[in-house]
Structure formats: C-alpha cells, structure tokens
Write an enzyme that holds these catalytic residues in place. Sequence first.
Site, short mmCIF file in Angstrom:
data_model
loop_
_atom_site.label_atom_id
_atom_site.label_comp_id
_atom_site.label_asym_id
_atom_site.label_seq_id
_atom_site.Cartn_x
_atom_site.Cartn_y
_atom_site.Cartn_z
N PRO A 49 0.81 -1.22 0.00
CA PRO A 49 0.00 0.00 0.00
C PRO A 49 0.85 1.27 0.00
O PRO A 49 1.70 1.45 0.86
CB PRO A 49 -0.79 -0.12 1.31
CG PRO A 49 0.09 -0.94 2.21
CD PRO A 49 0.83 -1.89 1.33
N ASP A 88 -2.15 3.01 2.32
CA ASP A 88 -1.58 3.19 3.66
C ASP A 88 -2.08 4.55 4.17
O ASP A 88 -1.67 5.59 3.67
CB ASP A 88 -0.05 3.18 3.56
CG ASP A 88 0.59 2.58 4.79
OD1 ASP A 88 -0.08 2.54 5.84
OD2 ASP A 88 1.75 2.16 4.71
N TRP A 529 4.32 0.51 9.70
CA TRP A 529 4.93 -0.66 9.06
C TRP A 529 4.33 -1.96 9.60
O TRP A 529 4.31 -2.97 8.90
CB TRP A 529 6.45 -0.66 9.27
CG TRP A 529 7.13 0.40 8.47
CD1 TRP A 529 7.59 1.60 8.92
CD2 TRP A 529 7.43 0.37 7.07
NE1 TRP A 529 8.15 2.32 7.90
CE2 TRP A 529 8.07 1.59 6.75
CE3 TRP A 529 7.22 -0.57 6.07
CZ2 TRP A 529 8.51 1.89 5.46
CZ3 TRP A 529 7.66 -0.28 4.78
CH2 TRP A 529 8.28 0.94 4.49
N GLN A 565 12.70 -1.51 0.07
CA GLN A 565 11.78 -2.25 0.94
C GLN A 565 12.42 -3.49 1.56
O GLN A 565 11.76 -4.21 2.30
CB GLN A 565 10.53 -2.65 0.16
CG GLN A 565 9.68 -1.48 -0.29
CD GLN A 565 9.22 -0.62 0.87
OE1 GLN A 565 8.90 -1.13 1.94
NE2 GLN A 565 9.20 0.70 0.68
N TRP A 569 8.94 -3.16 3.90
CA TRP A 569 7.79 -4.05 3.74
C TRP A 569 8.19 -5.52 3.64
O TRP A 569 7.56 -6.38 4.25
CB TRP A 569 6.99 -3.61 2.51
CG TRP A 569 5.65 -4.27 2.39
CD1 TRP A 569 4.70 -4.37 3.36
CD2 TRP A 569 5.12 -4.91 1.24
NE1 TRP A 569 3.59 -5.03 2.88
CE2 TRP A 569 3.82 -5.37 1.57
CE3 TRP A 569 5.58 -5.12 -0.06
CZ2 TRP A 569 3.00 -6.04 0.66
CZ3 TRP A 569 4.77 -5.77 -0.97
CH2 TRP A 569 3.49 -6.23 -0.61
N LYS A 602 18.80 12.18 -6.24
CA LYS A 602 17.45 11.74 -5.90
C LYS A 602 16.45 12.72 -6.51
O LYS A 602 16.67 13.93 -6.52
CB LYS A 602 17.30 11.72 -4.37
CG LYS A 602 15.99 11.15 -3.88
CD LYS A 602 15.96 11.11 -2.36
CE LYS A 602 14.63 10.58 -1.85
NZ LYS A 602 14.57 10.56 -0.37
N LYS A 605 11.05 17.28 -5.83
CA LYS A 605 10.07 18.28 -6.28
C LYS A 605 10.64 19.69 -6.12
O LYS A 605 10.42 20.57 -6.95
CB LYS A 605 8.78 18.16 -5.48
CG LYS A 605 7.97 16.92 -5.79
CD LYS A 605 6.70 16.89 -4.95
CE LYS A 605 5.91 15.62 -5.20
NZ LYS A 605 4.72 15.53 -4.33
#
Length: 1186
Positions: A49, A88, A529, A565, A569, A602, A605
């Site tokens: 999610p 999430d 998490w 992850q 996750w 990276k 924005k």
Amino acid sequence: MDRMQPVPDVINFPKEEEKILELWKKLDAFQTSLKQSKGKPRYAFYDGPPFATGLPHYGHILAGTIKDIVTRYAHQSGFHVDRRFGWDCHGLPVEYEIDKTLGIKGPEDVAKMGIEAYNNECRKIVMRYSSDWEYIVTRLGRWIDFKKDYKTLYPWFMESIWWVFRQLFDSGLVYRGFKVMPFSTACNTPLSNFESGQNYKDVVDPAVIVSFPLDEDPNVSLIAWTTTPWTLPSNLAVCLNGDMDYVKIVHKKDDKVYIMMEARLPALFKGEDEYEILDKFKGSVLKGKGYKPIFNYFIELKKTGAFRVLTDGYVTNDSGTGVVQQAAYFGQDDYRVCLEQGIITKEMVVCPVDSSGRFTSEVTDFAGQYVKDADKQIIKWLKNQGRLVDHSTCKHSYPFCWRSETPLIYKAVPSWFIRVEPLVEKLLANNQETYWVPEFVKDKRFANWLRDAHDWAVSRNRYWGTPIPLWCSEDLEEVVCIGSIAELEELTGAKISDIHRESVDKLTIPSKRPGMPPLKRVDEVFDCWFESGSMPYAQVHYPFENKKEFEESFPADFIAEGIDQTRGWFYTLLVLSTALFDKPPFKNLIVNGLVLAADGQKMSKRKKNYPDPLEVVHKFGADALRLYLINSPVVKAETLRFKEEGVKDVIKDVFLPWYNAYRFFMQNVERFCREEGITFLHNEQTFQPSDNYMDRWILSACQSLIVFVKQEMAAYRLYTVVPKLVKFVDTLTNWYVRSNRRRIKGENGCADCESALHTLYSVLFSMVRVMAPFTPFLTEQMYQNLQHLLEPDASQGPDTASVHYLMVQQPRADLTDATIERAVGRMQSVIELGRVIRDRNTMPTKYPLREAVIIHTDQQCLDDVVSLDKYIKEELNIRSVTTSQDKEKYGVSLKAEPDQAVLGRRLKGDLKKVAQAVRELTDAQLQEVRNVGRIEILGHVIEESELRMSYAFAQTGNGGDKAKYEAHSDNQILVLLDVTPDQSMLDEGTAREVINRIQKLRKKAKLVPSDDITIFTQVKPSTDRLSDIIKSHDQYIYATIKQPIYPFPVVAGEEIIRETCQLKGIELELVFIRGNVKGQTKSMSTPAEATANGPAPFCRFVNIELCGTQPQCGASSTQGTILLENPRGDFPLSVPELVKQVGVVFGLHGKKVGLYRSKDMTNELMSVNLHDVFTLHGSTVYAFVR
C-alpha cells in the site's frame, strides 16, 4: 474482413491510448477478464500500500508496471488473479502534513485541540490524492481493482491487526522495554531501525575534544571526542578499552596533562614534538576512577557511582581519542555499558530532552533550546569553563527522518517491542524458501539484514493510527491484550463501530483485582509498518472472514517493490508471517532498483530535476514509458537515471518500426484483396508456411521467442524477456519485412504474395499476444484490426473482444527449425560486419562493391552463408560472395596495440616494454587472447579489454601496395570487403541516390505506391555527368520507382510537388505530375527493343509462353517476360530460379513446371545442358505444367 479499418501513415500514440481506454471502459475489460477466469486456479498477489498524501512518482510507476506485467501474464497463463489496490492511511506522512498545516509543534498542541479533532483533520487529507492516483494508474494501463480496495483505516482492517498482535502477545513475543532508539523530533516519535536506515545524508557537525579532570589529581584530565556536544549535559561516565594502551602526556603548548589512547595521538597532535609521554598503561588501570563532571545538573548521581571510568570492547582505535563520553540515554552502547556497570538502573531516567528535541528545565543553562541549535552555546560554555581542548568540524553520514527530512537523534524511550532476535534462524530459513529476482538481494542484502535483526519497536507516540490493543493497570501488573472488536465490546460493555484513539481511549476494562481501578489503554499506536506487514491477513479481514480463501492462497505467489523495501515491507511481511505461521509470506519477488534524476541525484520536487510523469505520458504515451522503465537495469535492482529522451527513443526505435510493419501489412492485405478478388482469412491452427526460406525463418524465430518468454517469465526474469522482445521487433522490421517487401507488395506473383502475407500476419498476431502484458495499449490497438482477418472457426476463446482476454500462445513445434535460425543468424552476422566495414570506410550501401569474402574454420558455417548469399548480396550491395576457411590465403592477421591510457596508470615504468611486446604478438597468440580473455606479458596479466585489436593485411608484391580488402570480425566470422573503387559501381550508387531523392519527395508529397505520377528531372549544369548516369541507369531507376521518368521540359498537367535538391554538389530538380503523361522528349525509361509484352527492358530477358494450361491466381495472359538479370550485369538467374519465376508470373503455385525451347516439348532447359542463361536473351521459351 469488411470491418478492417485503414491504418493511417502517422500515429499519435497517446491519443490512440486514450481511445483504447474508452474501449476498455465500454467492455468493462478488467472485470470481464476476472469473470472469465473465475473457477481457474488462484494466483495470489499482494500489492504493497502506498500513501495517498502525495502523487505517484516514477518509483511507483516502475513497481506498478512490473506488477501489472506479471499479473496480466499470470491471467493469460490460465490463473484467476485478484488485484486489489491498497492504501496506507495512517502514520507520520499524514500527521506531518497536519502538523505543518496547523502549526502543531508538539504533544501539548494536540492535547489543546483534542485527539478527536486532530484525527478528523487527518481523515480529511488521507485520501486527498486518491482520485489522482486512480486516474494515473489507469492511464498507465495497469489493471487493478480500486472499488474492492483496502484501506488501513477501515475498522475491519484494523481489527485484523489487533488479531495479529494478540497472536504475538499470546506467544510471548510482546514486551515493554526502555530502549535508546532513533527519534524524530519533528514527528515527536521514535523510529524503527529500518526506518532510520532509509535516509542517510552527508553532514558537517561540530567535533570537540573535552577534558574530564580526575578526582585523584585534577591536573590530569581524560580527554574525549564527540560530534554531539548537546549530549554533554547528560554525561554520566566515560568509557575506555581496557585491553588497549593509553598514555599520559604533557601538551608542550600549555603544559596541560592529558590521558588518551596511544594509537589516537594523531587525532590531537600533528607531530611528536608537540607532546611528551609521561607514562604508558592499559586502559583497565583507570577503571573505576572518578572525575569532575562537566555540568552539575545530575551531580547527585555521583553518590550512586556516576562520573567514573568504565571499560568496554566497543571502544576502538579508529576514531576519536580512545575515550568515549557516556550519555546513557542518548546512545545505544552508552545505555548498555552504563546499565551493565551500575551507573544507571532500568527504573532510572536521565533524559533532559523532550519529544520535540528541546532541553527540559533540568538543563537550566540551555532550557527550551533545540538540542542541535544549542551546540554552539554549549561549545562556548565549555571554552569559558576551560574544558574545551579542541574544536573542529567533521563531515560524516548521518540519519535523517524519512518523512520530515530533519536530523534524527538517539533517545531513550519506553516502547512496546516484538521479540525478533529469537526468530532470526526461522527468518533465515523462511527466506531461503522464497525466490527473488535478482537473487543477490535475497542472499546478501536481505539475509545480512536478517542476521543482524533487533527486536522491533512497534509503538509510536502518535495519534492517527491503529491503537495498540493493550489495557493495563497503572503498575503494569495487569495487562489485557484485545484481539477483536467483539472481545472489547464484551469486556467494556460498549457498542463499538470505530477503533481509532478517539473511540477507544475512553473505554476501560474492570480490573480482576479487587479494589483496583479499571484498566486503561496504553497511549501508543502501531507503527504503520506493522499495519502494512499485516496486510496479507487484514486485507481479507482474516480470521473473521474469508478464512478458507486466505488459507488456500497463502503465501502469495508474487509481490514486487523497490530495493528500499528490503528493510521495510519485505522485512515486516517476513517477521509477521514467521511469527504467526512459521511460513514465508510470498513465494516469488521481483526487486526493482531506484529511479534517479538524470544527474544521478534523488528526484526532488523542490529541485524540479525530473519531468512530470503525466506530461511524459501525454507526450509519448504510457506504453513508451512502461517499456523504457522495464527495459533498463532498474529491473535488476540497479539504479536508473531517468531521461525523457530514453522514452522518446522507445517510440523511434521500437514502436514506429513495429507500427510501420503492421501498417505495411494492412495496406498490402487491402491491396491484395482488391487486386486479386480474394478474401484474406488466416487460421493459426492450420496455417502452413511456404518453402520460402525467410518465411520459415521468421516463423521459427517467432516460435523460439514464445518458448523463451514462457521459460523466462516462469522464472520472473523480466530483464531477459524485455530485451528479447525489443530485439524481435528489430528482427521482424529490419530483417524480415525489409528483405521481403517486394514479395509482400505482390511483385513475385499472387501465390507468393499470399504466402508472405500469411507469414507476416502470423508473426504480427503472435507479437500482439506475447507483448500484450508489456505494452497493453499498442497491442490492443493492433489486435482490434488484426482479429478481423481470422477465420471465424479459428477463434482464440469464447470472448475475443480484447487481446487481454486471450490465453498465452502455445508454441508450434512444427514451425520451429533450429537449422534455419542458425543459418540466418550467421547471415545476419555477415551483413552486420559488412555494414561496419562500410561505415568505417564511409561507403554508403547505395554504392555497390565487387566482393565479400567470408572466412570461418567451420565448413557448416560457410555452407549456411552460401545458402543465403543472395540476401547478403542485396543487403550489402555487393556483386559476389566468396567463402574460405583460410585467412592466410588473403594475407590477413590479427594485430594489437596497447591501450596506453589504461595500461599507463597500471604499469607505469613497465609500459614501454609491455607495449612493444604487445605489438609483437602473433596472430595465434592474439586469437588465444580472444578465446581466454587475457595474456601474461613480462610478468603482467593483460586483459583483452586493455588491447585494441584489428586486422592487418600483408603487403602485396606490386610495389608494396596495400591489400584491396578491409576486414572486421565478431570473434567468430571474419568478413573482408573489396573496397577498391570502380566507376561503374560508383555510377550505380549515384543512381541509387537519385532513387532515394525521388522516394523521399514521394513521401513528402504524401503519395502512396499506387498513386500514378510522372517524374521530370533536370540537372544543373546539364553537362554534368549526373545527366548521363540518370540516362544510362533509367531502367534501373524505373524498376524501383515503377513510374515513368522524363527529362525537362515539364509537360502541362497537375503539378503535385517541385523541389531542387543537392546531389554531390550538383543541383537536381524534380517535378511530379499527377497521372502517367508523355514527355516532350523520349522517356528515359522506354528502351527501343521489343518483348512479348511490349517495350524491352534495359536488362537481358527471355519471353515465356504458357502452353496447355491457363494462368491462375489472377494472372490473365499466357505470355510474359522475365529478366535474366537486374540490374544489368548483376544477379543472373539460374535455371531453377527461372523455373520458379515462371510459376510466379503465371500463378502456378505448387505446380511442377518444365521449360522447353520448342512447343513440341523437346530440348528441355536444365542446369546440365544450359551453362549460360544469357544465351536465352531475346528468345521465347515454352512452359508446360507436368
């Protein structure tokens, strides 16, 4: 057939994709496909999610594309694949947005407004971008169910989380501890170890060395180094390594006496002349000695053993001074050492920093200051008090909060933990049962993380999340863990519809101990998490509902997310499934790498260093973006620097050639049906190819592709599948279609054209099926037209309205021919090597060359080349092909030059000797280098990549002239091209240039091959040789453009286009007049000789008369003319080729034909009695069907 739509010359891929979206909407395509697969074996897929508080970025798009490809392929492999989108909704991302919006600085602000009001604000924004997500995900072609989604805020989802926690609690895996943890002061909560490891940055911090005067002799001070001056007010001890050597020294500069580790003297002093060693001893000698505290905030603890020297092995000799100051509640090792050696107890708390990272009132000099901001004031205080020995700065990697982008601190907090350390062996064992792509992430990165796993702090001191279901007495002697809403209702007597904090915090449970107050819920909520790690169970409300469904589909068949992850996750999924069921949570996993900005940074924005994903989709289409992402190193868990030009290149290099091949097919099917009066319908099950070698090759290559895709998709290796698919597009367009254009256009007769069209249809139809999961839009668009050319009884299933309803195509073994694929592969190698030679010598393919020599030691390879030499001649534009096993015969050998730049750095002084030895290496030695990849020269191992190898030719005998050949090799086949100039060949090349200019102008005028035009040419100056070349090659030009061509003046008529172009510095003016008109001068394309069919061509020819039977396949005349060469002097026909051409001209497909010099069937033409086909020039030959 009648429903077939014309295919335009120009395509706007994004616009066409939007039409496909409308089609899918009309068909309700995704839901229809799920209904079709109901009852089939289940393929379980878990979707991790995302947070809906921000818009999807390229990382989401990449992972979503991988998931979509695999689940589409699983559906088309005969499985039922539920695909539910998840959200999430809880945790820091949401709370941090609210805190910024409402100006909330800490828990006191939340207390003022109330938890209910705070959580209501969170509810308002939690799905802020959900509609944008649905639009973008759908626009990208991903099929996933948004209506049957799951959200972590749903009460039924939260109830399953309670059940998970209850199972862990009952198993003794839950405990309350006091632990130094990474702490986000911006979010007022501790973070787990894997969260804190997600966002390290290089920072410059103050570095100070401070003094700790010994109680027994205040003139002697231990000196300690730290990059966190703000922890010094909480100092309770110092720690040394008891087994290492320490020295007492006098600093000559100020006569002060210090104690530090001997190995760390360079940390403070530049040279030995700056200090004098007074004594040397082991660190253990100092253990237990007391010292004067820097600050007196906790001076009362000196009575219970604080402010003394400790020893521990964690102190090393690679940094600092070998003396480490201990702020027990702000460092993990500090806490452990101080607890073990009696400085603190488990019940004590010496932590004068609040949850916002500000000093409390205990630290009177700096109360209320943010700890990082207080560093400067503390350093100033140390200097004023004479405790500052040295002050500098230190650049190092430091953890930042992944949500707020603020530096973390380490801080002791009470927390609820899951015991992970006792599960490590089970975690490693279950990890071994899973399959990861790429495998190294599982075996190295993830396994190493598991081996070092620590107990997991699952509680957060926050508000918007699933409340931890523990109701406790004040003394924590009585603890009740709730595992369901029904249980809580039973114990509290309340009716419950929601279980967020505002609903359950006020509920109490009566104590079982007489006279004791009721139990109250603990304040904490779950780490989000924990929620996402519980999603396999919570998304189906297990075990309260769907018990059988869950148990039959657990573990999941497939999951996919980014490499970040491994500590997120993937880890939480494995911990919980191991603790609950001792099983892995999934069987197969694809790990993708990170998508970075074009500059390698990276994506940000704030920096605006990447293009907006939707803008890219609207510009180039979703298919192009999908294919760009998955045909890159990122599917092998490597990084990708995203470049918009790469998406554009997919259009240029893959989609446009593929689309043009499809368009070319559709145009020629329409032409074929119109001209021949035949209905074209294809049956894939019964289709059998002709004897044409290239037809059999492309069909075999297609079957091999299908086999490869099935094999590699079963292994989840997208990184091998996608390049192969892209390569096949090139194979189809640049090899098959290119070399068979004339056949497909019907120039070799009706039967051969029909065979070529069926072959091309079969391959195009296979391609849209095999590519459908990868490029769902373009394949659907092509399929919607191609399906109308299928025979009605050749249906691919009960519902064929969408290509995505069709099952994976099964390969046909009868169409596979490894021998043909091998031969064509070798032919392609020869052609590609020849093209390199041409490019290297600036010789465009338009200009013919005399000879190509192909050299290989394997006769089978040479036989393969000879069998396809006509394609080599055509593609390389050469007169003849010669093969040989002996390269010495041509005086060619390998030579090498050293790569001076590379070897110079490594060999230094030996470079000159090694370079000379490299130049003296023999052909045999260099061939061995190519075989093994390296060679030892003068004691140095030289890699093949460090040599520049080329072919050199022996000097010829006539005055030392260089050989006429240029060579190139792929380490297997060696190709030599005769590059000596020849005027006749140069003239032919110029004629090709003229054809090229005419064809470009036809395209510019948007003319199609069936448009009749007349071409007029004028060369300026008219005396230039170009005029003679056009005249002498008029039939060659006419044979290609199929339209009459005249010199100026231009006759009256509708002028379509006029353009003057440059050709080798000469002006060539071209004018197109609509229709075939007659020029005022003799047409350059009308020779004077006569044939049985009209004016004779420039090339030598033979007249053919068909006897005893009628022509077929649309042919109407029994008389025809066949060129014995084309162009003049090139590509002479053999007798078998002449027989084949007769069959084509008269439509005698599949018939055996005999050729005779007379009508009474005497003097049959055969290879044994006709050694020179040109003896037939101008005569008539009689054809009979046997």
